[in-house]
Every structure is written in structure tokens, then in C-alpha cells.
Enzyme design. Structure first.
Site, mmCIF file in Angstrom:
data_model
loop_
_atom_site.group_PDB
_atom_site.id
_atom_site.type_symbol
_atom_site.label_atom_id
_atom_site.label_comp_id
_atom_site.label_asym_id
_atom_site.label_seq_id
_atom_site.Cartn_x
_atom_site.Cartn_y
_atom_site.Cartn_z
ATOM 1 N N TYR A 190 -3.148 4.813 9.711
ATOM 2 C CA TYR A 190 -2.778 5.445 10.992
ATOM 3 C C TYR A 190 -4.024 5.757 11.838
ATOM 4 O O TYR A 190 -4.064 5.536 13.048
ATOM 5 C CB TYR A 190 -1.990 6.725 10.686
ATOM 6 C CG TYR A 190 -1.186 7.301 11.828
ATOM 7 C CD1 TYR A 190 -1.114 6.696 13.071
ATOM 8 C CD2 TYR A 190 -0.460 8.483 11.627
ATOM 9 C CE1 TYR A 190 -0.363 7.239 14.096
ATOM 10 C CE2 TYR A 190 0.295 9.037 12.654
ATOM 11 C CZ TYR A 190 0.337 8.410 13.886
ATOM 12 O OH TYR A 190 1.085 8.968 14.888
ATOM 13 N N ASP A 237 0.843 -1.200 0.000
ATOM 14 C CA ASP A 237 0.000 0.000 0.000
ATOM 15 C C ASP A 237 0.876 1.248 0.000
ATOM 16 O O ASP A 237 0.536 2.255 -0.614
ATOM 17 C CB ASP A 237 -0.907 0.016 1.238
ATOM 18 C CG ASP A 237 -2.114 -0.899 1.061
ATOM 19 O OD1 ASP A 237 -2.545 -1.104 -0.084
ATOM 20 O OD2 ASP A 237 -2.620 -1.404 2.081
HETATM 21 P P1 NAP Z 1 4.917 1.847 6.611
HETATM 22 O O1 NAP Z 1 5.437 2.253 7.938
HETATM 23 O O2 NAP Z 1 5.589 0.793 5.827
HETATM 24 O O3 NAP Z 1 3.346 1.519 6.683
HETATM 25 C C1 NAP Z 1 2.653 1.275 7.790
HETATM 26 C C2 NAP Z 1 1.622 0.183 7.488
HETATM 27 O O4 NAP Z 1 0.406 0.801 7.057
HETATM 28 C C3 NAP Z 1 2.026 -0.804 6.403
HETATM 29 O O5 NAP Z 1 1.670 -2.098 6.850
HETATM 30 C C4 NAP Z 1 1.178 -0.384 5.222
HETATM 31 O O6 NAP Z 1 0.897 -1.421 4.337
HETATM 32 C C5 NAP Z 1 -0.091 0.053 5.940
HETATM 33 N N1 NAP Z 1 -1.007 0.913 5.187
HETATM 34 C C6 NAP Z 1 -0.734 1.938 4.354
HETATM 35 N N2 NAP Z 1 -1.877 2.483 3.901
HETATM 36 C C7 NAP Z 1 -2.897 1.769 4.434
HETATM 37 C C8 NAP Z 1 -4.310 1.849 4.352
HETATM 38 N N3 NAP Z 1 -4.904 2.788 3.623
HETATM 39 N N4 NAP Z 1 -5.051 0.965 5.066
HETATM 40 C C9 NAP Z 1 -4.464 0.012 5.819
HETATM 41 N N5 NAP Z 1 -3.134 -0.104 5.953
HETATM 42 C C10 NAP Z 1 -2.364 0.761 5.271
HETATM 43 O O7 NAP Z 1 4.821 3.166 5.717
HETATM 44 P P2 NAP Z 1 4.174 3.271 4.298
HETATM 45 O O8 NAP Z 1 3.983 1.938 3.704
HETATM 46 O O9 NAP Z 1 4.930 4.300 3.560
HETATM 47 O O10 NAP Z 1 2.718 3.857 4.628
HETATM 48 C C11 NAP Z 1 2.521 5.155 5.102
HETATM 49 C C12 NAP Z 1 1.349 5.114 6.017
HETATM 50 O O11 NAP Z 1 1.715 4.493 7.229
HETATM 51 C C13 NAP Z 1 0.805 6.452 6.456
HETATM 52 O O12 NAP Z 1 -0.033 7.021 5.498
HETATM 53 C C14 NAP Z 1 0.103 6.110 7.742
HETATM 54 O O13 NAP Z 1 -1.252 5.830 7.516
HETATM 55 C C15 NAP Z 1 0.754 4.823 8.198
HETATM 56 N N6 NAP Z 1 1.338 5.010 9.521
HETATM 57 C C16 NAP Z 1 0.813 4.299 10.544
HETATM 58 C C17 NAP Z 1 1.259 4.494 11.846
HETATM 59 C C18 NAP Z 1 0.621 3.712 12.924
HETATM 60 O O14 NAP Z 1 -0.266 2.909 12.643
HETATM 61 N N7 NAP Z 1 1.012 3.942 14.158
HETATM 62 C C19 NAP Z 1 2.271 5.425 12.103
HETATM 63 C C20 NAP Z 1 2.806 6.128 11.047
HETATM 64 C C21 NAP Z 1 2.316 5.922 9.750
HETATM 65 P P3 NAP Z 1 2.002 -2.010 3.314
HETATM 66 O O15 NAP Z 1 2.835 -2.921 4.119
HETATM 67 O O16 NAP Z 1 1.155 -2.713 2.315
HETATM 68 O O17 NAP Z 1 2.782 -0.863 2.725
#
Ligand code: NAP
Ligand code: MN
Length: 282
Positions: A177, A60
């Protein structure tokens, strides 16, 4: 299907321009090479310039990068995601389903599935503005201390927030997030934004709502930080650092992201279940 129709479809493929975006992982590189060959064999033109279809290979996160690469061309581009791991939210195909993907693209008539994206407008003290689009969310935090900001929804001064920060997410970003922050999962056909707190301070002096709020398309969300020093704004997988922010306005963007509609675009509730719950056990 008549012979004539088959010829027509094949002629259409040669007009269809496809860009493939991949991450640096070895597995993605392998999938990229295989896919490139299969698409060429079937008459598709591969080019990163003005493509009709953008295929991202990775997760994603890779689709988020592809979106930002082509965010100026959202009206003419349709996206497809290939996942090299488990199935994701923006990815309809696994890496072993490349033949199915190519077959679906050959039969493609231009049908699309579209989802809302977020428009973030930042205004600075000197009057400058900066507009950023997000597919998942935009979060704001103060660089090293507690963030204090007024939250205004549809011109109503809603609350004075104190805490780590605030996330504003799109419907498709609600499972990212936003969900980790305790926000609700929103079906992507609901055109709304979700405001979610990040560790708000709540005591006898400071008060915030505590729960996330879902704001309809017509309502603008505004954030007015009380301090002018550095704030970190994270938009999807990119992070910015800005000083002297006067105001941040969040709205649903005029443009949407379009995905290639295909039989592999499975139901949202299936994706939510498969990602977060797995098989139902008795
Ligand atoms: P990452 O750190 O590799 O991604 C975090 C996780 O979020 C990965 O497992 C990614 O899936 C998943 N993800 C991304 N978009 C999603 C969605 N719309 N619905 C469900 N899961 C989703 O960083 P990244 O891959 O560049 O993704 C950036 C995103 O990470 C940000 O937009 C934010 O939403 C998320 N994030 C989450 C947290 C948290 O949950 N505490 C903190 C910071 C950022 P894949 O493995 O398929 O890439
Ligand atoms: Mn990722």
C-alpha cells in the site's frame, strides 16, 4: 556426503513439524494436497500445532494471514511462501517448484532471514490499551469524514494532519500500500518505519510535509486524533473500527519475522524489478 550424514538429515526431518496454510482457491487446494504428500513421503510431520515451519500457499496476502495466525510464536517459527500466481515479495517458490522446496527443506540447517515488523499500541479514553502487530502496514482513517490528527515523531510535535489518513509501513510493506501512496521502496535490512500520507489537505490554512518520512528504529511515532468518534484501522489484511482513541504509538516490534533461508530466497532488488518493471527493454 557420507551415508551417516544422510541418515542424520533424514532423522532430522522426522523431528521437523510443518504447518501448511492455504486459501480457498482450487489451485491452492491442489498445491496443498501435492505438497502434503511430498512432505509426508520425506518424513516431515504435518501439524498446525506448534510448527517449526509454516508454509503458506497462495499469494503475499496468504503469507500475511499465516503471519497473523502464528504471530504469538514468531521466535520459534520460520515461514515459507509458495505463490500460486506470479512470484511475490514474501513468497520464494512458485507452485510448480514443490520438489525444489522439499529438497531445500531436507537440506535445511535452520538458517533464517529475518525482517522487522511493526508494533501498534492504541490507547483509549478509559485507559485501556490494545497492541497489534503488522507485517506490511497499519493505516488509520476516520470513518466517514476528514481525519484530523497530530503527528509526533520522537516527542517532536511534527504537524497537524488533515486528510484521508496515514499509513505506517514496515520495510517489507514498503512495496505494498505504501508504494501506491507514493512512498519509497525500502530495503528490508534497513530497520525503519515509513509514515505516508493518504490524501492530505494542503492549502493556506492546513499544512503537512507532503512527502513520506522514514523514521529510524529508536524513534517512536505517535498519532493523536482530535476527534473521538470512529476511526478505521487496517492492519495488513484485517480491518478494525475503534472509538475514543486517545493515542496511537508505532514502533518497530521486539520480535522479527523469520523466513527459511534457501537458495530460492532471491535478492530484494530482483523482486522489485520483476514485480514493477519487468524485463528491461532497450
Ligand atoms: P489484496 O487486495 O489481494 O492485495 C493487494 C495486492 O498487494 C496484492 O496484489 C498482493 O499480492 C499485494 N501485496 C501484499 N503484500 C505485498 C508486499 N509486501 N509487497 C508488494 N505487494 C504486496 O489484499 P491482500 O492480499 O490481503 O493484501 C493486503 C495488503 O494489500 C495490505 O497489507 C496492503 O498493503 C495492500 N493494499 C493495497 C492498497 C493499494 O495499493 N491501494 C489498498 C489496500 C490494501 P498477492 O496477490 O500476492 O496477494
Ligand atoms: Mn491477495
Amino acid at each position: 556426503m557420507t551415508v551417516w550424514e544422510i541418515v542424520m538429515i533424514q532423522m532430522k526431518n522426522t523431528d521437523k513439524k510443518i504447518a501448511i496454510i492455504r486459501n480457498r482457491k482450487r489451485q491452492s487446494e491442489q498445491v496443498y494436497q501435492d505438497l502434503k504428500q511430498k512432505l509426508k513421503q520425506n518424513g516431515f510431520i504435518l501439524t498446525p500445532k506448534n510448527p517449526d515451519i509454516v508454509i503458506s500457499v497462495g499469494g503475499d496476502g496468504m503469507l500475511l494471514s499465516a503471519f497473523h495466525m502464528y504471530e504469538e510464536q514468531l521466535d520459534r517459527v520460520r515461514f515459507v511462501g509458495v505463490h500460486t500466481g506470479h512470484l511475490g515479495f514474501y513468497t520464494d517458490y512458485r507452485d510448480f517448484e514443490l520438489d525444489k522446496l522439499v529438497e531445500n527443506l531436507k537440506l535445511d540447517t535452520g538458517a533464517q532471514v529475518s525482517y522487522p515488523i511493526l508494533n501498534v499500541k492504541i490507547t483509549f479514553e478509559n485507559g485501556d490499551t490494545r497492541t497489534i502487530r503488522a507485517l506490511n502496514e497499519a493505516t488509520i482513517k476516520r470513518s466517514d469524514r476528514t481525519m484530523v490528527a497530530d503527528v509526533i515523531i520522537n516527542r517532536v510535535h511534527f504537524e497537524r494532519f488533515r486528510g484521508d489518513g496515514i499509513s505506517v509501513s514496515t520495510p517489507t510493506g514498503s512495496t505494498a500500500y505504501n508504494k501506491s501512496l507514493g512512498g519509497a521502496v525500502l530495503h528490508p535490512t534497513i530497520e525503519a518505519l515509513q509514515v505516508t500520507e493518504i490524501a492530505s489537505l494542503n492549502n493556506r490554512v492546513y499544512r503537512t510535509l507532503g512527502s513520506s518520512v522514514i523514521v529510524p528504529k529508536k524513534d517512536k511515532i505517535e498519532l493523536v486524533p482530535t476527534r473521538s468518534d470512529y476511526h478505521t484501522i487496517a492492519v495488513d489484511n484485517q480491518t478494525f473500527s475503534f472509538k475514543n482513541i486517545v493515542r496511537i504509538e508505532y514502533q518497530i516490534d521486539n520480535h522479527k519475522i523469520h523466513f527459511v533461508a534457501s537458495p530460492s530466497h532471491t535478492s530484494f532488488w530482483n523482486r522489485v524489478r520483476d514485480s514493477f518493471i519487468g524485463e528491461c527493454k532497450e
